[in-house]
Design a protein around this motif. Structure first.
Motif, mmCIF file in Angstrom:
data_model
loop_
_atom_site.group_PDB
_atom_site.id
_atom_site.type_symbol
_atom_site.label_atom_id
_atom_site.label_comp_id
_atom_site.label_asym_id
_atom_site.label_seq_id
_atom_site.Cartn_x
_atom_site.Cartn_y
_atom_site.Cartn_z
ATOM 1 N N PRO A 1 -8.318 1.900 -9.209
ATOM 2 C CA PRO A 1 -7.556 0.958 -10.054
ATOM 3 C C PRO A 1 -6.110 1.376 -10.292
ATOM 4 O O PRO A 1 -5.253 0.526 -10.564
ATOM 5 C CB PRO A 1 -8.359 0.956 -11.370
ATOM 6 N N GLN A 2 -5.820 2.661 -10.170
ATOM 7 C CA GLN A 2 -4.457 3.137 -10.412
ATOM 8 C C GLN A 2 -3.483 2.671 -9.335
ATOM 9 O O GLN A 2 -2.268 2.674 -9.545
ATOM 10 C CB GLN A 2 -4.435 4.663 -10.496
ATOM 11 N N PHE A 3 -4.013 2.294 -8.165
ATOM 12 C CA PHE A 3 -3.158 1.867 -7.062
ATOM 13 C C PHE A 3 -3.056 0.351 -6.957
ATOM 14 O O PHE A 3 -2.506 -0.175 -5.990
ATOM 15 C CB PHE A 3 -3.696 2.444 -5.744
ATOM 16 N N VAL A 4 -3.597 -0.356 -7.933
ATOM 17 C CA VAL A 4 -3.516 -1.813 -7.973
ATOM 18 C C VAL A 4 -2.320 -2.220 -8.815
ATOM 19 O O VAL A 4 -2.160 -1.761 -9.945
ATOM 20 C CB VAL A 4 -4.807 -2.426 -8.564
ATOM 21 N N MET B 1 0.850 -1.197 0.000
ATOM 22 C CA MET B 1 0.000 0.000 0.000
ATOM 23 C C MET B 1 0.886 1.248 0.000
ATOM 24 O O MET B 1 1.759 1.393 0.852
ATOM 25 C CB MET B 1 -0.895 0.005 1.229
ATOM 26 N N SER B 2 0.668 2.119 -0.954
ATOM 27 C CA SER B 2 1.551 3.263 -1.140
ATOM 28 C C SER B 2 1.130 4.462 -0.292
ATOM 29 O O SER B 2 -0.027 4.587 0.116
ATOM 30 C CB SER B 2 1.564 3.672 -2.618
ATOM 31 N N VAL B 3 2.105 5.331 -0.067
ATOM 32 C CA VAL B 3 1.838 6.582 0.642
ATOM 33 C C VAL B 3 0.892 7.445 -0.191
ATOM 34 O O VAL B 3 0.031 8.147 0.352
ATOM 35 C CB VAL B 3 3.155 7.334 0.920
ATOM 36 N N GLU B 4 1.054 7.371 -1.508
ATOM 37 C CA GLU B 4 0.185 8.142 -2.400
ATOM 38 C C GLU B 4 -1.274 7.763 -2.219
ATOM 39 O O GLU B 4 -2.156 8.627 -2.223
ATOM 40 C CB GLU B 4 0.597 7.937 -3.863
ATOM 41 N N PHE B 5 -1.531 6.466 -2.051
ATOM 42 C CA PHE B 5 -2.915 6.020 -1.852
ATOM 43 C C PHE B 5 -3.477 6.561 -0.542
ATOM 44 O O PHE B 5 -4.619 7.040 -0.492
ATOM 45 C CB PHE B 5 -3.002 4.496 -1.849
ATOM 46 N N LEU B 6 -2.676 6.499 0.519
ATOM 47 C CA LEU B 6 -3.135 6.985 1.824
ATOM 48 C C LEU B 6 -3.410 8.482 1.775
ATOM 49 O O LEU B 6 -4.413 8.957 2.342
ATOM 50 C CB LEU B 6 -2.095 6.665 2.893
ATOM 51 N N LEU B 7 -2.543 9.239 1.109
ATOM 52 C CA LEU B 7 -2.750 10.682 1.007
ATOM 53 C C LEU B 7 -3.987 11.006 0.172
ATOM 54 O O LEU B 7 -4.783 11.882 0.534
ATOM 55 C CB LEU B 7 -1.517 11.346 0.387
ATOM 56 N N THR B 8 -4.160 10.280 -0.934
ATOM 57 C CA THR B 8 -5.342 10.493 -1.770
ATOM 58 C C THR B 8 -6.611 10.171 -1.002
ATOM 59 O O THR B 8 -7.598 10.914 -1.058
ATOM 60 C CB THR B 8 -5.277 9.610 -3.037
ATOM 61 N N THR B 9 -6.587 9.068 -0.270
ATOM 62 C CA THR B 9 -7.733 8.669 0.539
ATOM 63 C C THR B 9 -8.076 9.740 1.562
ATOM 64 O O THR B 9 -9.245 10.107 1.723
ATOM 65 C CB THR B 9 -7.441 7.338 1.264
ATOM 66 N N LEU B 10 -7.059 10.244 2.251
ATOM 67 C CA LEU B 10 -7.285 11.248 3.285
ATOM 68 C C LEU B 10 -7.883 12.522 2.693
ATOM 69 O O LEU B 10 -8.823 13.096 3.259
ATOM 70 C CB LEU B 10 -5.967 11.571 3.994
ATOM 71 N N VAL B 11 -7.373 12.941 1.545
ATOM 72 C CA VAL B 11 -7.890 14.155 0.900
ATOM 73 C C VAL B 11 -9.347 13.964 0.496
ATOM 74 O O VAL B 11 -10.198 14.832 0.730
ATOM 75 C CB VAL B 11 -7.038 14.521 -0.331
ATOM 76 N N VAL B 12 -9.646 12.812 -0.113
ATOM 77 C CA VAL B 12 -11.010 12.543 -0.563
ATOM 78 C C VAL B 12 -11.977 12.510 0.611
ATOM 79 O O VAL B 12 -13.084 13.060 0.559
ATOM 80 C CB VAL B 12 -11.077 11.211 -1.340
ATOM 81 N N VAL B 13 -11.566 11.867 1.709
ATOM 82 C CA VAL B 13 -12.458 11.692 2.859
ATOM 83 C C VAL B 13 -12.633 13.001 3.631
ATOM 84 O O VAL B 13 -13.750 13.341 4.048
ATOM 85 C CB VAL B 13 -11.914 10.592 3.792
ATOM 86 N N VAL B 14 -11.549 13.732 3.840
ATOM 87 C CA VAL B 14 -11.612 14.953 4.653
ATOM 88 C C VAL B 14 -12.377 16.062 3.939
ATOM 89 O O VAL B 14 -13.057 16.874 4.587
ATOM 90 C CB VAL B 14 -10.186 15.426 5.016
ATOM 91 N N THR B 15 -12.304 16.096 2.608
ATOM 92 C CA THR B 15 -13.023 17.128 1.866
ATOM 93 C C THR B 15 -14.521 17.015 2.124
ATOM 94 O O THR B 15 -15.119 15.964 1.887
ATOM 95 C CB THR B 15 -12.770 16.984 0.355
ATOM 96 N N PRO B 16 -15.150 18.058 2.652
ATOM 97 C CA PRO B 16 -16.581 17.974 2.992
ATOM 98 C C PRO B 16 -17.442 17.635 1.776
ATOM 99 O O PRO B 16 -17.279 18.217 0.707
ATOM 100 C CB PRO B 16 -16.898 19.389 3.517
ATOM 101 N N GLY B 17 -18.310 16.681 1.968
ATOM 102 C CA GLY B 17 -19.259 16.274 0.934
ATOM 103 C C GLY B 17 -20.582 15.886 1.580
ATOM 104 O O GLY B 17 -20.856 16.256 2.730
#
Length: 201
Positions: free
Chosen positions: A130-133, A1-17
């Protein structure tokens, strides 16, 4: 599991929706317990996106403009419904002094529906996941399940944090009727805005 995936996940989740708005509204409505239940419901709403990405529904939606349009306008309709419900002061979004627990099933169901029709999740699972697989692996399914599980865990924890913050502000909101009125309008406006953005996507 890459750091890029964790950072992307955090940005997506934290951004209010939609999920964040719903969880915070639940926290204002009934306190911390309701916020946690709402966060759980929103997290469950991720599962259909995960299954769709794994089973190839992404390809169908990409190939079929009609399927995408149907999904999109279902999301718009539900967001408008949430906005109207908020303005009418009904359902799980009602801020009350009564701490009697509301039906957890109803709160969870609303949370699931909010995230099932969340375009941000659709984009993440259909375009970014899929880009992180790793393509060299014998099967992509275990990897996608692991990545999706991490995404769900981060979602739950972040949403609980948002909800607890909203619950902590509940007494201040309850003691100021004008603040309560404006909060309802803000939440309703946020749902309409998200719906309009989805409709124009």
């Amino acid at each position: 599991m890459s750091v890029e995936f964790l950072l992307t996940t955090l940005v997506v989740v934290v951004t209010p929706g939609t999920g964040v708005i719903y969880t915070m509204a639940a926290g204002l409505a009934r306190g911390t317990r309701a916020a946690v239940v709402a966060a759980f419901g929103c997290t469950l709403g991720i599962i259909p996106h995960m299954l769709a990405a794994i089973t190839g529904l992404a390809a169908l939606l990409h190939a079929s403009a009609l399927a995408f349009q149907i999904l999109k306008y279902l999301g718009v309709a539900y967001l408008v419904y949430m906005a109207v419900s908020t303005l009418r002061d009904k359902g799980a979004l009602t801020v009350e002094r009564d701490d009697t627990p509301r039906s957890a099933r109803k709160v969870i169901l609303s949370g699931v529906l909010v995230n099932i029709l969340n375009p941000k999740l659709t984009l993440f699972f259909f375009a970014f996941l899929p880009q992180f697989v790793h393509t060299g692996a014998s099967s992509a399914v275990p990897q996608m399940l692991l990545l999706s599980g991490v995404f769900m865990l981060v979602t739950f924890l972040v949403f609980v944090g948002y909800g607890r913050f909203a619950a902590a502000m509940r007494n201040q909101v309850l003691s100021r009727p004008k603040v309560l009125t404006w909060m309802r309008r803000v939440f309703a406006g946020a749902f309409v805005g998200l719906g309009a953005r989805l409709a124009l996507t």
